[in-house]
Design a protein around this motif. Structure first.
Motif, mmCIF file in Angstrom:
data_model
loop_
_atom_site.group_PDB
_atom_site.id
_atom_site.type_symbol
_atom_site.label_atom_id
_atom_site.label_comp_id
_atom_site.label_asym_id
_atom_site.label_seq_id
_atom_site.Cartn_x
_atom_site.Cartn_y
_atom_site.Cartn_z
ATOM 1 N N TYR A 1 -28.981 12.333 25.633
ATOM 2 C CA TYR A 1 -28.136 11.707 25.055
ATOM 3 C C TYR A 1 -27.805 13.180 24.570
ATOM 4 C CZ TYR A 1 -28.923 7.271 27.138
ATOM 5 O OH TYR A 1 -28.964 5.663 27.970
ATOM 6 N N LYS A 2 -26.228 12.926 23.684
ATOM 7 C CA LYS A 2 -26.770 13.816 22.439
ATOM 8 C C LYS A 2 -25.177 12.878 21.548
ATOM 9 C CE LYS A 2 -22.162 16.282 24.541
ATOM 10 N NZ LYS A 2 -21.960 17.656 23.952
ATOM 11 N N THR A 3 -24.885 13.456 20.289
ATOM 12 C CA THR A 3 -23.841 12.799 19.504
ATOM 13 C C THR A 3 -23.418 13.598 19.244
ATOM 14 O OG1 THR A 3 -26.528 12.397 18.095
ATOM 15 C CG2 THR A 3 -24.134 12.203 17.273
ATOM 16 N N VAL A 4 -21.890 13.440 19.524
ATOM 17 C CA VAL A 4 -20.863 13.569 19.437
ATOM 18 C C VAL A 4 -19.979 12.707 18.272
ATOM 19 C CG1 VAL A 4 -20.494 14.022 21.356
ATOM 20 C CG2 VAL A 4 -19.478 12.445 20.919
ATOM 21 N N HIS A 5 -19.252 13.569 17.910
ATOM 22 C CA HIS A 5 -18.526 13.492 16.648
ATOM 23 C C HIS A 5 -16.848 13.308 17.104
ATOM 24 C CE1 HIS A 5 -22.242 14.518 14.393
ATOM 25 N NE2 HIS A 5 -21.714 13.472 13.677
ATOM 26 N N GLU A 6 -16.191 12.146 16.585
ATOM 27 C CA GLU A 6 -15.279 12.379 16.703
ATOM 28 C C GLU A 6 -13.954 11.250 16.152
ATOM 29 O OE1 GLU A 6 -15.433 7.781 19.736
ATOM 30 O OE2 GLU A 6 -14.500 10.081 20.482
ATOM 31 N N ASN A 7 -13.129 11.883 16.215
ATOM 32 C CA ASN A 7 -11.727 11.075 14.873
ATOM 33 C C ASN A 7 -11.473 9.987 15.089
ATOM 34 O OD1 ASN A 7 -12.254 13.134 12.691
ATOM 35 N ND2 ASN A 7 -10.634 14.954 13.934
ATOM 36 N N VAL A 8 -11.032 8.858 14.200
ATOM 37 C CA VAL A 8 -11.221 7.362 14.961
ATOM 38 C C VAL A 8 -9.037 7.269 13.705
ATOM 39 C CG1 VAL A 8 -11.369 5.440 15.993
ATOM 40 C CG2 VAL A 8 -12.682 6.662 15.924
ATOM 41 N N VAL A 9 -9.183 7.270 14.105
ATOM 42 C CA VAL A 9 -7.248 6.279 13.015
ATOM 43 C C VAL A 9 -8.420 5.219 12.812
ATOM 44 C CG1 VAL A 9 -5.109 6.337 12.989
ATOM 45 C CG2 VAL A 9 -5.869 7.999 14.618
ATOM 46 N N VAL A 10 -8.340 4.763 11.618
ATOM 47 C CA VAL A 10 -8.069 3.506 10.634
ATOM 48 C C VAL A 10 -7.003 3.254 10.631
ATOM 49 C CG1 VAL A 10 -9.277 2.822 8.980
ATOM 50 C CG2 VAL A 10 -9.943 4.522 9.968
ATOM 51 N N ARG A 11 -5.720 3.529 10.346
ATOM 52 C CA ARG A 11 -4.824 3.266 9.635
ATOM 53 C C ARG A 11 -3.263 4.034 10.779
ATOM 54 N NH1 ARG A 11 -3.630 2.198 3.685
ATOM 55 N NH2 ARG A 11 -3.559 4.303 3.964
ATOM 56 N N PRO A 12 -2.961 3.694 11.342
ATOM 57 C CA PRO A 12 -1.487 4.857 11.627
ATOM 58 C C PRO A 12 -0.962 5.488 10.338
ATOM 59 C CG PRO A 12 -1.187 2.751 12.543
ATOM 60 C CD PRO A 12 -2.315 2.519 11.775
ATOM 61 N N ALA A 13 -0.398 6.090 10.722
ATOM 62 C CA ALA A 13 0.408 6.540 9.854
ATOM 63 C C ALA A 13 2.344 6.227 9.547
ATOM 64 C CB ALA A 13 1.464 8.714 9.987
ATOM 65 N N ARG A 14 2.855 6.149 8.790
ATOM 66 C CA ARG A 14 3.976 5.208 8.273
ATOM 67 C C ARG A 14 4.610 5.700 7.447
ATOM 68 N NH1 ARG A 14 -0.271 2.626 5.587
ATOM 69 N NH2 ARG A 14 0.347 1.757 3.753
ATOM 70 N N VAL A 15 5.450 5.159 7.573
ATOM 71 C CA VAL A 15 6.870 5.506 5.739
ATOM 72 C C VAL A 15 7.532 4.383 5.552
ATOM 73 C CG1 VAL A 15 9.437 6.048 5.571
ATOM 74 C CG2 VAL A 15 8.206 7.314 8.223
ATOM 75 N N VAL A 16 7.256 3.985 4.292
ATOM 76 C CA VAL A 16 7.413 3.406 3.009
ATOM 77 C C VAL A 16 8.731 3.886 2.653
ATOM 78 C CG1 VAL A 16 6.144 1.944 1.177
ATOM 79 C CG2 VAL A 16 5.129 3.176 3.045
ATOM 80 N N HIS A 17 9.384 2.690 2.039
ATOM 81 C CA HIS A 17 10.828 2.791 1.369
ATOM 82 C C HIS A 17 10.480 2.112 0.658
ATOM 83 C CE1 HIS A 17 12.420 3.625 6.082
ATOM 84 N NE2 HIS A 17 12.862 3.736 5.261
ATOM 85 N N GLN A 18 10.989 2.695 -0.654
ATOM 86 C CA GLN A 18 10.724 2.900 -2.307
ATOM 87 C C GLN A 18 11.889 1.963 -2.995
ATOM 88 O OE1 GLN A 18 7.530 4.697 -3.780
ATOM 89 N NE2 GLN A 18 8.329 3.379 -5.776
ATOM 90 N N THR A 19 12.304 0.961 -3.719
ATOM 91 C CA THR A 19 13.232 1.106 -4.425
ATOM 92 C C THR A 19 13.347 1.846 -5.814
ATOM 93 O OG1 THR A 19 13.954 0.001 -2.706
ATOM 94 C CG2 THR A 19 15.271 -0.183 -5.234
ATOM 95 N N ILE A 20 14.186 2.560 -6.608
ATOM 96 C CA ILE A 20 13.991 3.094 -7.965
ATOM 97 C C ILE A 20 14.882 2.856 -7.937
ATOM 98 C CG2 ILE A 20 13.715 4.747 -8.929
ATOM 99 C CD1 ILE A 20 12.419 6.893 -6.710
ATOM 100 N N PRO A 21 14.469 1.700 -9.381
ATOM 101 C CA PRO A 21 15.425 1.268 -10.488
ATOM 102 C C PRO A 21 16.415 1.727 -11.249
ATOM 103 C CG PRO A 21 13.413 0.445 -10.878
ATOM 104 C CD PRO A 21 12.908 1.612 -9.989
ATOM 105 N N ALA A 22 18.059 1.259 -11.527
ATOM 106 C CA ALA A 22 18.133 2.504 -11.718
ATOM 107 C C ALA A 22 18.022 2.882 -13.275
ATOM 108 C CB ALA A 22 19.604 1.804 -12.365
ATOM 109 N N ARG A 23 18.682 3.854 -14.168
ATOM 110 C CA ARG A 23 17.880 4.215 -15.817
ATOM 111 C C ARG A 23 19.127 3.878 -16.071
ATOM 112 N NH1 ARG A 23 16.099 8.912 -17.246
ATOM 113 N NH2 ARG A 23 16.724 9.743 -16.224
ATOM 114 N N TYR A 24 19.485 3.158 -17.670
ATOM 115 C CA TYR A 24 20.434 3.475 -18.288
ATOM 116 C C TYR A 24 19.771 3.804 -19.120
ATOM 117 C CZ TYR A 24 22.063 -0.521 -14.827
ATOM 118 O OH TYR A 24 22.097 -0.793 -14.220
ATOM 119 N N GLY A 25 21.050 4.567 -20.488
ATOM 120 C CA GLY A 25 20.822 4.608 -21.874
ATOM 121 C C GLY A 25 21.915 4.506 -22.548
ATOM 122 N N HIS A 26 22.136 4.176 -23.462
ATOM 123 C CA HIS A 26 22.765 4.552 -24.333
ATOM 124 C C HIS A 26 23.714 5.905 -25.505
ATOM 125 C CE1 HIS A 26 20.372 0.748 -24.580
ATOM 126 N NE2 HIS A 26 21.390 -0.373 -24.622
#
Length: 197
Positions: A43-68
């Protein structure tokens, strides 16, 4: 390798069969000797990459900024108005002739006798008050400046917006054992006559 295994199995069958079938031959002269050998799996030990969580796109809403902001606003515009200025007067007193000097006739009693006499009537004067205009009435045009005020109001500095944020995949490196060569078992011929006694 398969041929060797087949050959070894055949030899082993023959030897076992011969030993069981012909006990009289036990202890006879050996022609060839074989021994069974086992090879464990590799036997031999091999190392491999496992995707724990896939890439994704998150849509974030930034509220308006007000002033006087404070700004100057016009409350009342400038204008020109006509203003009436009354006359300026004063009262003065002066001596005036009411009746001029005159000559006339009048009856008088002189020593008890009614007598017609010629008489002089002096002029008569009186003090009268009168109003004089010092400055006549007029119209003055007056400019009234505009009126301003300061007003504070709420304004949008930056409107509300939605941004897409890329979240990369979470990759984990794991180690596992893989079989390089499976376990094997076979008969190997022993070299030399001494090994058979």
């Amino acid at each position: 390798m398969r041929k060797i295994k087949t050959l070894c199995k055949g030899i082993a069958v023959i030897l076992v069969a011969g030993a069981m079938a012909s006990p009289a031959f036990a202890g006879g002269k050996s022609l060839a000797c074989y021994e069974q050998r086992h090879q464990p799996a590799v036997y031999k030990t091999v190392h491999e990459n496992v995707v724990v969580r896939p890439a994704r796109v998150v849509h974030q809403t930034i509220p308006a900024r007000y002033g006087h902001v404070t700004e100057k606003v016009l409350v009342e515009p400038g204008r020109v108005v006509a203003r009436h200025v009354p006359a300026v007067t004063r009262t003065i007193h002066e001596k005036v002739q009411v009746r001029p000097k005159s000559v006339g006739w009048e009856w008088r009693h002189v020593k008890g006798v009614k007598t017609l006499c010629k008489v002089v009537h002096p002029a008569q004067y009186a003090v009268q008050a009168r109003t004089v205009v010092v400055r006549p009435a007029g119209t003055v045009h007056e400019r009234i400046p505009a009126r301003y005020a300061h007003r504070t109001r709420k304004v949008v500095i930056e409107p509300e917006r939605t941004i897409a944020r890329h979240v990369p995949a979470v990759v984990k490196t794991v180690a596992r054992q893989v079989e390089v060569r499976p376990a094997s078992s076979g008969w190997v011929k022993v070299s030399g006559q001494k090994r058979c006694h």
